[in-house]
Each structure stands twice: as structure tokens, then as C-alpha cells.
Design a protein around this motif. Sequence first.
Motif, mmCIF file in Angstrom:
data_model
loop_
_atom_site.group_PDB
_atom_site.id
_atom_site.type_symbol
_atom_site.label_atom_id
_atom_site.label_comp_id
_atom_site.label_asym_id
_atom_site.label_seq_id
_atom_site.Cartn_x
_atom_site.Cartn_y
_atom_site.Cartn_z
ATOM 1 N N LEU A 96 -20.288 75.524 -48.923
ATOM 2 C CA LEU A 96 -19.604 74.640 -49.858
ATOM 3 C C LEU A 96 -19.028 75.390 -51.057
ATOM 4 N N GLU A 97 -19.632 76.527 -51.427
ATOM 5 C CA GLU A 97 -19.164 77.316 -52.579
ATOM 6 C C GLU A 97 -18.188 78.419 -52.187
ATOM 7 N N CYS A 98 -17.702 78.434 -50.953
ATOM 8 C CA CYS A 98 -16.786 79.496 -50.517
ATOM 9 C C CYS A 98 -15.444 79.377 -51.242
ATOM 10 N N LYS A 99 -14.694 80.477 -51.263
ATOM 11 C CA LYS A 99 -13.397 80.500 -51.931
ATOM 12 C C LYS A 99 -12.322 79.987 -50.975
ATOM 13 N N PRO A 100 -11.350 79.233 -51.495
ATOM 14 C CA PRO A 100 -10.280 78.718 -50.624
ATOM 15 C C PRO A 100 -9.325 79.812 -50.178
ATOM 16 N N ALA A 101 -8.656 79.556 -49.067
ATOM 17 C CA ALA A 101 -7.648 80.489 -48.544
ATOM 18 C C ALA A 101 -6.460 79.668 -48.050
ATOM 19 N N ASP A 102 -5.272 80.260 -48.106
ATOM 20 C CA ASP A 102 -4.085 79.593 -47.601
ATOM 21 C C ASP A 102 -4.211 79.368 -46.100
ATOM 22 N N THR A 103 -3.620 78.276 -45.627
ATOM 23 C CA THR A 103 -3.611 77.988 -44.194
ATOM 24 C C THR A 103 -2.176 77.987 -43.694
ATOM 25 N N PRO A 104 -1.970 78.455 -42.485
ATOM 26 C CA PRO A 104 -0.595 78.540 -41.941
ATOM 27 C C PRO A 104 -0.110 77.202 -41.404
ATOM 28 N N ILE A 105 0.127 76.251 -42.275
ATOM 29 C CA ILE A 105 0.613 74.948 -41.861
ATOM 30 C C ILE A 105 1.832 74.590 -42.697
ATOM 31 N N ILE A 106 2.748 73.928 -42.072
ATOM 32 C CA ILE A 106 3.957 73.512 -42.779
ATOM 33 C C ILE A 106 3.609 72.323 -43.658
ATOM 34 N N GLN A 107 3.819 72.447 -44.954
ATOM 35 C CA GLN A 107 3.539 71.337 -45.858
ATOM 36 C C GLN A 107 4.676 70.327 -45.821
ATOM 37 N N ASN A 108 4.328 69.068 -46.018
ATOM 38 C CA ASN A 108 5.286 67.962 -46.057
ATOM 39 C C ASN A 108 6.092 67.827 -44.769
ATOM 40 N N HIS A 109 5.479 68.167 -43.649
ATOM 41 C CA HIS A 109 6.123 68.061 -42.342
ATOM 42 C C HIS A 109 6.322 66.594 -41.987
ATOM 43 N N ARG A 110 7.486 66.238 -41.491
ATOM 44 C CA ARG A 110 7.783 64.858 -41.110
ATOM 45 C C ARG A 110 7.705 64.741 -39.588
ATOM 46 N N LEU A 111 6.925 63.760 -39.121
ATOM 47 C CA LEU A 111 6.771 63.546 -37.687
ATOM 48 C C LEU A 111 7.908 62.679 -37.170
ATOM 49 N N THR A 112 8.420 63.028 -35.979
ATOM 50 C CA THR A 112 9.489 62.257 -35.364
ATOM 51 C C THR A 112 9.266 62.202 -33.859
ATOM 52 N N GLU A 113 9.980 61.313 -33.212
ATOM 53 C CA GLU A 113 9.945 61.224 -31.751
ATOM 54 C C GLU A 113 11.023 62.129 -31.174
ATOM 55 N N HIS A 114 10.736 62.741 -30.041
ATOM 56 C CA HIS A 114 11.716 63.567 -29.344
ATOM 57 C C HIS A 114 11.904 62.982 -27.949
ATOM 58 N N THR A 115 13.041 62.355 -27.706
ATOM 59 C CA THR A 115 13.265 61.679 -26.428
ATOM 60 C C THR A 115 13.409 62.659 -25.266
ATOM 61 N N ASP A 116 13.790 63.913 -25.535
ATOM 62 C CA ASP A 116 13.962 64.904 -24.475
ATOM 63 C C ASP A 116 12.712 65.765 -24.271
ATOM 64 N N GLN A 117 11.583 65.335 -24.787
ATOM 65 C CA GLN A 117 10.350 66.098 -24.718
ATOM 66 C C GLN A 117 9.833 66.188 -23.283
ATOM 67 N N VAL A 118 9.372 67.363 -22.900
ATOM 68 C CA VAL A 118 8.796 67.580 -21.572
ATOM 69 C C VAL A 118 7.385 66.991 -21.571
ATOM 70 N N PRO A 119 7.011 66.251 -20.513
ATOM 71 C CA PRO A 119 5.678 65.653 -20.472
ATOM 72 C C PRO A 119 4.573 66.709 -20.569
ATOM 73 N N THR A 120 3.495 66.348 -21.278
ATOM 74 C CA THR A 120 2.327 67.201 -21.414
ATOM 75 C C THR A 120 1.519 67.138 -20.126
ATOM 76 N N ASP A 121 0.908 68.274 -19.745
ATOM 77 C CA ASP A 121 0.026 68.292 -18.582
ATOM 78 C C ASP A 121 -1.243 67.542 -18.961
ATOM 79 N N LYS A 122 -1.387 66.305 -18.489
ATOM 80 C CA LYS A 122 -2.510 65.459 -18.868
ATOM 81 C C LYS A 122 -3.816 65.867 -18.161
ATOM 82 N N GLY A 123 -3.718 66.739 -17.181
ATOM 83 C CA GLY A 123 -4.901 67.196 -16.453
ATOM 84 C C GLY A 123 -5.739 68.087 -17.306
#
Length: 123
Positions: A96-123
Motif C-alpha cells: 500500500l505504501e509503494c511509489k506510483p509509476a506511469d502506466t502505458p495506457i492511452i488517457q481519455n480514450h473514447r470507445l466506439t463500435e467498428h462495423t468491419d471488426q474481425v470476429p474474436t476467436d471465442k474458443g
Amino acid sequence: MKRYGFVQSNADHTLFLKHRQKRVTALIVYVDDMIITGDDTEEMSKLQEQLSAEFEMKNLGGLKYFLGIEVARSQKGIFLSQRKYVLDLLSEVGLLECKPADTPIIQNHRLTEHTDQVPTDKG
């Protein structure tokens, strides 16, 4: 869900979407919990009625917390945070007392739908 006109997402097999009159309704299921959201309030109410006729359901109101994710709404949008989850995890492992570190994530990312997206392998 397909009987009610919803289409299963290619990205996540537990996510179902329905488009109607330029509006969208989304339902995501996790074991015995579900979230119904979107900008089509009429369709969301209709779906809740249909599901309540088949299953015992309880409406818990506005979403605040789901699967370790805190949900906050404001005029600027919906914000997701795992602050509580991370603090609980750090406490559990004694860091709990550890020091913070930057994370490689895009801040303020907006989620959208992609109609041409390839289906995920559900297996």
C-alpha cells in the motif's frame, strides 16, 4: 437476446447490441449480473420488461460499481476507474505504501463500435 433483435458483439461474446432509429441499446452479461445501457430509453425499458417476464430480476439503479470497476458520470461523460480494486489489491499484498509509476495506457480514450471488426476467436 437474438430473439429480441440483439446482435452478439464480435469483440466480446457477452455483449449484445441493438440499433434502432440511430440509437443503440447494449446489454452485457457476467454470470448472473447484467448491465443494460444505451441512448434508447424506450428499448431499454422494453428489454427489462421482456427479461423480467422470463427471469427473476432486480433493478439496482444507476451503475456505480461492476467487476472491480467504479463508474462515475458527469457532464463530460462516463469515467471508469479501478482505484478501489487496485488499493484493495495493494493492501492485500502489503504494498500500500509503494511509489506510483506511469502506466502505458492511452488517457481519455473514447470507445466506439467498428462495423468491419474481425470476429474474436471465442474458443
